[in-house]
Design an enzyme around this catalytic site. Structure first.
Site, PDB file in Angstrom:
ATOM      1  N   CYS A 186      47.664  19.368  41.660  1.00 54.03           N
ATOM      2  CA  CYS A 186      47.497  19.925  40.311  1.00 54.03           C
ATOM      3  C   CYS A 186      48.904  20.228  39.771  1.00 54.03           C
ATOM      4  O   CYS A 186      49.896  19.702  40.296  1.00 54.03           O
ATOM      5  CB  CYS A 186      46.589  21.153  40.315  1.00 54.03           C
ATOM      6  SG  CYS A 186      47.170  22.535  41.323  1.00 54.03           S
ATOM      7  N   ASN A 228      49.995  24.102  41.949  1.00 57.96           N
ATOM      8  CA  ASN A 228      49.604  24.242  43.368  1.00 57.96           C
ATOM      9  C   ASN A 228      49.319  25.701  43.740  1.00 57.96           C
ATOM     10  O   ASN A 228      49.553  26.143  44.848  1.00 57.96           O
ATOM     11  CB  ASN A 228      50.672  23.647  44.306  1.00 57.96           C
ATOM     12  CG  ASN A 228      50.214  23.503  45.762  1.00 57.96           C
ATOM     13  OD1 ASN A 228      51.007  23.633  46.683  1.00 57.96           O
ATOM     14  ND2 ASN A 228      48.961  23.244  45.994  1.00 57.96           N
ATOM     15  N   CYS A 246      46.330  27.293  41.788  1.00 63.32           N
ATOM     16  CA  CYS A 246      44.938  27.573  41.382  1.00 63.32           C
ATOM     17  C   CYS A 246      43.968  26.492  41.868  1.00 63.32           C
ATOM     18  O   CYS A 246      43.165  26.728  42.758  1.00 63.32           O
ATOM     19  CB  CYS A 246      44.823  27.706  39.862  1.00 63.32           C
ATOM     20  SG  CYS A 246      45.803  29.051  39.167  1.00 63.32           S
ATOM     21  N   ARG A 247      44.033  25.285  41.267  1.00 58.42           N
ATOM     22  CA  ARG A 247      43.013  24.271  41.562  1.00 58.42           C
ATOM     23  C   ARG A 247      43.204  23.577  42.903  1.00 58.42           C
ATOM     24  O   ARG A 247      42.265  23.498  43.706  1.00 58.42           O
ATOM     25  CB  ARG A 247      43.001  23.215  40.434  1.00 58.42           C
ATOM     26  CG  ARG A 247      42.514  23.753  39.119  1.00 58.42           C
ATOM     27  CD  ARG A 247      42.841  22.825  37.971  1.00 58.42           C
ATOM     28  NE  ARG A 247      44.274  22.758  37.717  1.00 58.42           N
ATOM     29  CZ  ARG A 247      44.852  21.986  36.799  1.00 58.42           C
ATOM     30  NH1 ARG A 247      44.094  21.180  36.065  1.00 58.42           N
ATOM     31  NH2 ARG A 247      46.149  22.008  36.615  1.00 58.42           N
ATOM     32  N   SER A 248      44.409  23.034  43.161  1.00 52.27           N
ATOM     33  CA  SER A 248      44.549  22.204  44.373  1.00 52.27           C
ATOM     34  C   SER A 248      44.463  22.993  45.695  1.00 52.27           C
ATOM     35  O   SER A 248      43.920  22.465  46.666  1.00 52.27           O
ATOM     36  CB  SER A 248      45.798  21.318  44.314  1.00 52.27           C
ATOM     37  OG  SER A 248      46.981  22.062  44.241  1.00 52.27           O
ATOM     38  N   ASP A 280      42.436  23.454  33.696  1.00 55.95           N
ATOM     39  CA  ASP A 280      43.507  24.316  34.175  1.00 55.95           C
ATOM     40  C   ASP A 280      43.073  25.778  33.978  1.00 55.95           C
ATOM     41  O   ASP A 280      42.928  26.233  32.852  1.00 55.95           O
ATOM     42  CB  ASP A 280      44.766  24.013  33.348  1.00 55.95           C
ATOM     43  CG  ASP A 280      45.958  24.837  33.787  1.00 55.95           C
ATOM     44  OD1 ASP A 280      45.765  25.850  34.491  1.00 55.95           O
ATOM     45  OD2 ASP A 280      47.079  24.467  33.411  1.00 55.95           O
TER      46      ASP A 280
HETATM   47  P1  4NP Z   1      47.172  24.947  38.824  1.00 54.98           P
HETATM   48  O1  4NP Z   1      47.271  26.044  37.663  1.00 54.98           O
HETATM   49  O2  4NP Z   1      47.857  23.713  38.289  1.00 54.98           O
HETATM   50  O3  4NP Z   1      45.695  24.761  38.991  1.00 54.98           O
HETATM   51  O4  4NP Z   1      47.855  25.551  40.030  1.00 54.98           O
HETATM   52  C1  4NP Z   1      48.473  26.415  37.069  1.00 54.98           C
HETATM   53  C2  4NP Z   1      49.315  27.304  37.704  1.00 54.98           C
HETATM   54  C3  4NP Z   1      50.483  27.706  37.072  1.00 54.98           C
HETATM   55  C4  4NP Z   1      50.810  27.218  35.808  1.00 54.98           C
HETATM   56  C5  4NP Z   1      49.959  26.321  35.189  1.00 54.98           C
HETATM   57  C6  4NP Z   1      48.796  25.912  35.825  1.00 54.98           C
HETATM   58  N1  4NP Z   1      51.991  27.659  35.167  1.00 54.98           N
HETATM   59  O5  4NP Z   1      52.175  27.327  33.982  1.00 54.98           O
HETATM   60  O6  4NP Z   1      52.821  28.354  35.788  1.00 54.98           O
END
Ligand code: 4NP
Length: 153
Positions: free
Chosen positions: A10, A13, A15-17, A121
Site C-alpha cells: 500500500c 505500510n 494501515c492496509r498492507s 485508503d
Molecule cells: P496505508 O495508509 O497506505 O494503508 O498504510 C496510509 C498511511 C499513511 C499515509 C497515507 C496512507 N500518509 O499519508 O502518511
C-alpha cells in the site's frame, strides 16, 4: 510457476498492507500451506513504525495480532524475488510499475472477487467503521487469492 511468496503493498505500510499481511498469514496457516507473506509501502514515510492504531484494533477484534509489524519501503532490489505482489489500489499498482516491478508479478487486491474495487485508503477515516470495511474486503479477497493460488499450482 508455483507461488511461494506474496508481498502486499500500500502507500504507507501502516494501515492496509500490514492488515493484509496478518490476515494472509492466518488464512495460509489455516489452509496448511507454506507461503512466505510480507508487506511494504511505496512511500518511506513510516519506516520502522508499527501499524496504525485502528488497524491494530480491528485485527485484534478478529483475533489477529499485527502490533509487532514495522513499516518498510518496497524496493526493486530487495523485493523482486516475490512471486506475487499485490497492490491495494491503482496508484500503488502504477507506482510499482514505475519502480520497475514487472507487470507479470503484479496484481490488484480488488481483482480477487471484489470486481476490481480498490481497497480505500483509510488513513483519514475518523472511526473504526472504515477499517472494519477494509478488513472485510481484505478478508474475502485474500480468501479468494489463496484458493486461486492453491487451485492453480
Ligand atoms: P496505508 O495508509 O497506505 O494503508 O498504510 C496510509 C498511511 C499513511 C499515509 C497515507 C496512507 N500518509 O499519508 O502518511
Amino acid at each position: 510457476m508455483a507461488i511461494h511468496s506474496i508481498l502486499f503493498v500500500c502507500l504507507g505500510n501502516i494501515c492496509r498492507s500490514p492488515l493484509a499481511e496478518g490476515i494472509a498469514r492466518k488464512l495460509v496457516k489455516e489452509a496448511g500451506l507454506s507461503l512466505y507473506i510480507d508487506s511494504a509501502g511505496t512511500s518511506g514515510w513510516h519506516i520502522d513504525e508499527p501499524p496504525c492504531e485502528h488497524s491494530i484494533m480491528v485485527g485484534k477484534r478478529h483475533g489477529i495480532d499485527i502490533s509487532h509489524l514495522k513499516g518498510r519501503k518496497v524496493s526493486v532490489y530487495g523485493d523482486l524475488d516475490f512471486d506475487l505482489i499485490i497492490a491495494m489500489d491503482k496508484q500503488n499498482y502504477h507506482d510499482l510499475l514505475q519502480l520497475g516491478f514487472p507487470k507479470e508479478k503484479l496484481a490488484l487486491m480488488g481483482d480477487f472477487g471484489l470486481k476490481g474495487k480498490e481497497i480505500p485508503d483509510p488513513y483519514y477515516f475518523k472511526d473504526l467503521d472504515g477499517f472494519e470495511k477494509v478488513y472485510s474486503m481484505l478478508e474475502s479477497a485474500i480468501y479468494e487469492l489463496i484458493s486461486v493460488v492453491v487451485k492453480k499450482y
